[in-house]
Design an enzyme around this catalytic site. Structure first.
Site, mmCIF file in Angstrom:
data_model
loop_
_atom_site.group_PDB
_atom_site.id
_atom_site.type_symbol
_atom_site.label_atom_id
_atom_site.label_comp_id
_atom_site.label_asym_id
_atom_site.label_seq_id
_atom_site.Cartn_x
_atom_site.Cartn_y
_atom_site.Cartn_z
ATOM 1 C CG MET A 31 -2.009 -1.059 1.179
ATOM 2 S SD MET A 31 -1.596 -2.665 0.504
ATOM 3 C CE MET A 31 -0.366 -3.304 1.614
ATOM 4 C CB CYS A 32 1.954 3.387 -2.129
ATOM 5 S SG CYS A 32 2.826 1.849 -2.430
ATOM 6 N NE ARG A 33 -2.349 6.699 0.659
ATOM 7 C CZ ARG A 33 -3.673 6.595 0.523
ATOM 8 N NH1 ARG A 33 -4.449 7.600 0.922
ATOM 9 N NH2 ARG A 33 -4.207 5.516 0.009
ATOM 10 C CB VAL B 121 5.606 7.610 0.465
ATOM 11 C CG1 VAL B 121 6.395 8.904 0.335
ATOM 12 C CG2 VAL B 121 4.125 7.907 0.699
ATOM 13 C CG ASN C 114 -2.575 3.169 -3.043
ATOM 14 O OD1 ASN C 114 -2.236 2.395 -2.151
ATOM 15 N ND2 ASN C 114 -3.623 3.967 -2.928
#
Length: 258
Positions: A1-3, A88, A115
């Site tokens: 998972m990310c942003r 990120v 993401n």
């Protein structure tokens, strides 16, 4: 998972978008407000940007958290660009391939980020892997679901698909082969942005008068013009226009224009 976040508009310092806002992407690396899965994005980061007159973006990536990287702080302060994509990372599997697994992935004029996570990776992707030339699989930069999804997208881009089709069709294919996957994808060629909302948050900030558009996992400030993208939607955007298309329909179907 990310942003992640993409921008097209007038040239600005990278930090104007990535580190200066009250709830910037850097801040989201340790305190996201709308992330549905995971809590800290400390497993790598990256930013890609375009210089005027050069269609091939530059890129800076690292395997550690963005908040501890002094080089990024300097880079974000002095580098200006009219188009960028940054992310990120919260790794699905700890330690998988380090810096090579950090977005953005790139090839030619394109920058890409994922993401989410592919359910039952890698077994569920065997049928789709068989559809790719062996040389494309051998060229994967990392042994991750995101790198594989990028290979699917890149294959379509090289075949001539537009940005929206190159994202939307792989999302449908992966979701069909691996139900329950989360597939928020983000893609830019420096002139336009395409993104999908499939399982996590996605927002956009459009300012046609200023010829600027931001697409991000979540708002980086409290500007009331931020709009949330409905789940299972394809977004395509330029500096002056944003279009939303339900992913259950063809990308050429009825569109909702902002």
């Amino acid at each position: 998972m990310c942003r992640h976040l993409a921008y097209v508009g007038p040239a600005v310092p990278l930090g104007r978008l990535l580190s200066e806002p009250a709830h910037s992407l850097v801040h989201q690396s340790w305190e996201p407000r709308r992330q549905r899965y995971g809590t800290v994005n400390a497993d790598g980061f990256g930013v890609g940007w375009y210089a005027q007159g050069d269609p091939v973006p530059g890129r800076y990536r690292r395997s550690g958290p963005v908040w501890g990287d002094e080089t990024f702080t300097d880079l974000a302060r002095v580098v200006r660009s009219g188009a960028l994509l940054a992310a990120v990372r919260d790794a699905t599997r700890a330690g998988a391939d380090g810096e090579a697994a950090a977005a953005p992935f790139t090839d030619g004029p394109w920058l890409f980020s994922h993401n989410g996570a592919v359910r039952n990776w890698p077994d569920a992707m065997a049928p789709l892997a068989a559809s790719l030339p062996a040389r494309e699989l051998l060229r994967l930069s990392a042994r991750t679901d995101s790198a594989f999804v990028w290979a699917l997208v890149l294959s379509r881009l090289r075949a001539g698909d537009d940005l929206g089709t190159a994202l939307g069709e792989p999302v449908r294919e992966v979701a069909s082969a691996a139900p329950g996957s989360r597939l928020n994808l983000l893609l830019t060629d420096g002139a336009a942005i395409a993104a999908t909302a499939w399982g996590d948050s996605l927002w956009y900030l459009a300012d046609p008068g200023a010829r600027r558009t931001v697409v991000a996992s979540e708002p980086y400030d409290d500007d009331t013009r931020w709009c949330e993208v409905p789940d299972r939607t394809l977004l395509t955007a330029t500096r002056t226009r944003v279009e939303l298309t339900p992913l259950k329909e063809s990308p050429l179907g009825e569109k909702e224009r902002s």
